[in-house]
Design a protein around this motif. Structure first.
Motif, PDB file in Angstrom:
ATOM      1  N   TYR A  38       0.842  -1.405  -0.102  1.00 53.17           N
ATOM      2  CA  TYR A  38      -0.077   0.028  -0.044  1.00 53.17           C
ATOM      3  C   TYR A  38       0.936   1.238   0.029  1.00 53.17           C
ATOM      4  O   TYR A  38       0.646   1.997   1.029  1.00 53.17           O
ATOM      5  CB  TYR A  38      -1.084  -0.037   1.032  1.00 53.17           C
ATOM      6  N   PHE A  46      -5.770  -0.729  -5.132  1.00 51.16           N
ATOM      7  CA  PHE A  46      -6.516  -1.418  -4.161  1.00 51.16           C
ATOM      8  C   PHE A  46      -8.008  -0.783  -4.417  1.00 51.16           C
ATOM      9  O   PHE A  46      -8.797  -1.657  -4.668  1.00 51.16           O
ATOM     10  CB  PHE A  46      -6.054  -1.334  -2.856  1.00 51.16           C
ATOM     11  N   ILE A  49      -9.339  -2.087  -7.547  1.00 50.46           N
ATOM     12  CA  ILE A  49      -9.759  -3.648  -7.322  1.00 50.46           C
ATOM     13  C   ILE A  49     -11.238  -3.699  -6.621  1.00 50.46           C
ATOM     14  O   ILE A  49     -11.990  -4.597  -7.007  1.00 50.46           O
ATOM     15  CB  ILE A  49      -8.886  -4.326  -6.214  1.00 50.46           C
ATOM     16  N   TYR A  55     -14.391  -8.764  -7.591  1.00 52.47           N
ATOM     17  CA  TYR A  55     -13.945  -8.647  -6.370  1.00 52.47           C
ATOM     18  C   TYR A  55     -15.287  -8.194  -5.389  1.00 52.47           C
ATOM     19  O   TYR A  55     -15.543  -6.772  -5.523  1.00 52.47           O
ATOM     20  CB  TYR A  55     -12.781  -7.511  -6.049  1.00 52.47           C
ATOM     21  N   ILE A  57     -16.016  -8.117  -2.108  1.00 51.60           N
ATOM     22  CA  ILE A  57     -16.132  -7.846  -0.674  1.00 51.60           C
ATOM     23  C   ILE A  57     -16.751  -6.345  -0.254  1.00 51.60           C
ATOM     24  O   ILE A  57     -17.515  -6.243   0.488  1.00 51.60           O
ATOM     25  CB  ILE A  57     -14.728  -7.800  -0.160  1.00 51.60           C
ATOM     26  N   GLY A 162     -13.777  -4.675   5.703  1.00 47.41           N
ATOM     27  CA  GLY A 162     -13.009  -5.091   4.592  1.00 47.41           C
ATOM     28  C   GLY A 162     -12.390  -6.377   4.367  1.00 47.41           C
ATOM     29  O   GLY A 162     -11.598  -6.608   3.493  1.00 47.41           O
ATOM     30  N   SER A 163     -12.690  -7.054   5.614  1.00 49.01           N
ATOM     31  CA  SER A 163     -11.907  -8.463   5.658  1.00 49.01           C
ATOM     32  C   SER A 163     -10.287  -8.330   5.933  1.00 49.01           C
ATOM     33  O   SER A 163      -9.740  -9.063   5.362  1.00 49.01           O
ATOM     34  CB  SER A 163     -12.230  -9.374   4.620  1.00 49.01           C
ATOM     35  N   ASN A 164      -9.924  -7.116   6.340  1.00 48.65           N
ATOM     36  CA  ASN A 164      -8.737  -6.710   6.528  1.00 48.65           C
ATOM     37  C   ASN A 164      -8.171  -7.975   7.725  1.00 48.65           C
ATOM     38  O   ASN A 164      -7.092  -8.229   7.672  1.00 48.65           O
ATOM     39  CB  ASN A 164      -8.335  -5.628   7.141  1.00 48.65           C
ATOM     40  N   ASN A 167      -5.863 -10.871   6.159  1.00 47.99           N
ATOM     41  CA  ASN A 167      -4.590 -10.569   5.978  1.00 47.99           C
ATOM     42  C   ASN A 167      -3.669 -11.198   6.964  1.00 47.99           C
ATOM     43  O   ASN A 167      -2.480 -11.210   6.894  1.00 47.99           O
ATOM     44  CB  ASN A 167      -4.317  -9.247   5.422  1.00 47.99           C
ATOM     45  N   TYR A 207      -9.188 -12.730  -7.096  1.00 47.45           N
ATOM     46  CA  TYR A 207      -7.755 -12.300  -6.758  1.00 47.45           C
ATOM     47  C   TYR A 207      -6.942 -12.659  -8.046  1.00 47.45           C
ATOM     48  O   TYR A 207      -5.587 -12.428  -8.064  1.00 47.45           O
ATOM     49  CB  TYR A 207      -7.101 -13.287  -5.755  1.00 47.45           C
ATOM     50  N   THR A 214      -5.488  -6.850 -10.134  1.00 46.53           N
ATOM     51  CA  THR A 214      -4.641  -7.533  -9.070  1.00 46.53           C
ATOM     52  C   THR A 214      -3.050  -7.837  -9.289  1.00 46.53           C
ATOM     53  O   THR A 214      -2.452  -7.604  -8.491  1.00 46.53           O
ATOM     54  CB  THR A 214      -5.414  -8.718  -8.686  1.00 46.53           C
ATOM     55  N   PHE A 217      -1.315  -4.586  -8.979  1.00 46.30           N
ATOM     56  CA  PHE A 217      -1.254  -4.347  -7.510  1.00 46.30           C
ATOM     57  C   PHE A 217      -0.109  -5.289  -6.744  1.00 46.30           C
ATOM     58  O   PHE A 217       0.912  -4.667  -5.981  1.00 46.30           O
ATOM     59  CB  PHE A 217      -2.757  -4.866  -6.963  1.00 46.30           C
ATOM     60  N   MET A 253      -1.481 -14.833  -2.878  1.00 44.11           N
ATOM     61  CA  MET A 253      -0.915 -14.220  -3.763  1.00 44.11           C
ATOM     62  C   MET A 253       0.729 -14.663  -4.032  1.00 44.11           C
ATOM     63  O   MET A 253       1.365 -14.473  -2.790  1.00 44.11           O
ATOM     64  CB  MET A 253      -1.141 -12.827  -3.791  1.00 44.11           C
ATOM     65  N   GLU A 283       1.100 -12.368  -0.058  1.00 41.90           N
ATOM     66  CA  GLU A 283      -0.140 -11.944   0.817  1.00 41.90           C
ATOM     67  C   GLU A 283      -1.093 -13.348   1.091  1.00 41.90           C
ATOM     68  O   GLU A 283      -0.959 -14.214   0.182  1.00 41.90           O
ATOM     69  CB  GLU A 283      -1.099 -11.288   0.106  1.00 41.90           C
ATOM     70  N   SER A 285      -5.114 -14.384   2.267  1.00 39.08           N
ATOM     71  CA  SER A 285      -6.308 -13.623   2.367  1.00 39.08           C
ATOM     72  C   SER A 285      -7.239 -14.960   3.137  1.00 39.08           C
ATOM     73  O   SER A 285      -7.576 -15.745   2.197  1.00 39.08           O
ATOM     74  CB  SER A 285      -7.012 -13.058   1.295  1.00 39.08           C
TER      75      SER A 285
HETATM   76  C1  AVI Z   1      -7.001  -5.469   2.172  1.00 38.54           C
HETATM   77  N1  AVI Z   1      -7.363  -6.821   2.113  1.00 38.54           N
HETATM   78  C2  AVI Z   1      -8.588  -7.322   2.849  1.00 38.54           C
HETATM   79  C3  AVI Z   1      -7.544  -7.316   0.524  1.00 38.54           C
HETATM   80  C4  AVI Z   1      -7.811  -8.805   0.695  1.00 38.54           C
HETATM   81  O1  AVI Z   1      -8.726  -9.102  -0.163  1.00 38.54           O
HETATM   82  O2  AVI Z   1      -7.124  -9.583   1.015  1.00 38.54           O
HETATM   83  C5  AVI Z   1      -6.295  -6.978  -0.352  1.00 38.54           C
HETATM   84  C6  AVI Z   1      -6.338  -7.541  -1.647  1.00 38.54           C
HETATM   85  N2  AVI Z   1      -5.501  -8.433  -2.104  1.00 38.54           N
HETATM   86  C7  AVI Z   1      -5.766  -8.800  -3.342  1.00 38.54           C
HETATM   87  N3  AVI Z   1      -6.985  -8.249  -3.549  1.00 38.54           N
HETATM   88  C8  AVI Z   1      -7.242  -7.331  -2.592  1.00 38.54           C
END
Ligand code: AVI
Length: 321
Positions: A38, A46, A49, A55, A57, A162-164, A167, A207, A214, A217, A253, A283, A285
């Motif tokens: 970020y 993001f 996305i 996506y 969420i 945001g389902s942070n 992560n 993703y 993505t 990103f 990822m 990453e 998720s």
């Molecule tokens: C911020 N976070 C919750 C996103 C997720 O879905 O894990 C980050 C993200 N990574 C890829 N797309 C979005």
């Protein structure tokens, strides 16, 4: 409308990035912590996305917030302070604010990105009865600053949306929630947004989207390392890959080296020989089953007050026990 907003800011720290890159890129498998996705461009990617059709969420959560905001405020009748950890552009808070009865309230925005904070302040400036405090800080540092300013007898709602939470790995999520609970007083509440397990095809499209946003990103992490640490990653020498790891219940990822190549990262004192197919894990998720969220909250010292879910996303309101 313009007004003064209190701003608490920590200086950008490239040396921490260098230290983390030195450590995590030397692990097997190689890794880079997702928090470094970020920077300015990464935050903009993001945001893009969140607008992609694949996506969901952000849209699912917005819908749940819109539908249940009045239930939330009804339950928290003496609420005077809101703290959003990872406030992003402030859209989620604005949705909540639209359902609130007018009256003074202090809102603490915590985000590491100055652009996100600026966008959130713009989104919330239209509510004249809010006192805004922006903390350019990590979640724990921002929360610690926010609760320092609490008044005796006031009730606080912490938002982690945001389902942070996904992560963090499970021990990390547990430790994080314990930390949040420790900073809160009994009677305060937490609103937690968590993405749920859904069919693999749907998760992979979210993703690894057909527009390649993505992928950009993810690869921007290499662009950032080149700029801030003097690294010489060939961005085209790495491919974006998203994997559903069903045993661990997480999307991973990765950046996959498409050929043998050497990469130098001077600020981290690294010289790495990548084999073709070797990956950097950037990453995780985690995706939850609805019952797992209350269990996680209960273990951290919260009592679940209510849970709403729709089409694979859950919003859970919990009180500090
Ligand atoms: C911020 N976070 C919750 C996103 C997720 O879905 O894990 C980050 C993200 N990574 C890829 N797309 C979005």
């Amino acid at each position: 409308m313009s007004r003064s907003v209190a701003l608490r800011t920590a200086p950008a720290d490239h040396s921490q990035f260098a230290e983390d890159v030195a450590y995590y890129l030397s692990l097997t498998p190689r890794q880079l912590p997702s928090q470094y996705l970020y920077d300015e461009l990464g935050s903009a990617l993001f945001e893009a996305i969140c607008r992609l059709p694949w996506y969901r969420i952000t849209r699912l959560e917005q819908e749940l917030l819109r539908l249940h905001a009045s239930d939330i405020f009804r339950r928290l009748a003496t609420l005077s302070t809101l703290v959003e950890l990872g406030s992003g552009n402030g859209e989620k808070l604005a949705t909540l604010m639209d359902a609130r009865a007018a009256g003074p309230m202090t809102v603490h925005l915590v985000d590491i990105s100055p652009n996100a904070l600026a966008a959130a302040i713009r989104a919330l400036n239209v509510y004249p009865d809010l006192a805004l405090v922006a903390h350019r800080a990590t979640y724990d540092a921002g929360l610690a600053e926010a609760v320092l300013e609490r008044r005796a007898g006031s009730q606080t709602l912490v938002l982690f949306l945001g389902s942070n939470i996904g992560n963090f790995d499970p021990p990390g999520a547990g430790a994080f929630l314990h930390g949040v609970r420790a900073a809160m007083a009994r009677g305060d509440s937490l609103l937690l947004g968590a993405d749920l397990v859904k069919p693999e095809r749907e998760l992979l499209l979210a993703y690894d989207d057909p527009l390649g946003v993505t992928a950009a990103f993810n690869k921007n992490l290499l662009v950032r390392a080149n700029r801030e640490l003097g690294a010489d990653f060939d961005v085209e020498g790495f491919a974006h890959r998203a994997i559903w790891n069903s045993d661990a219940s997480r999307i991973e990822m990765h950046l996959v080296s498409v050929r043998p190549q050497n990469v130098r990262v001077p600020a981290a004192r690294l010289d790495i020989a990548f084999q073709p197919g070797e990956t950097i894990w950037t990453e995780s998720s985690y995706k939850y089953r609805p019952g797992e969220v209350p269990t996680m909250l209960d273990r951290a010292g919260f009592a679940v007050l209510d849970q709403w879910d729709a089409a694979g996303f859950a919003l859970t309101l919990a009180g500090a026990r």
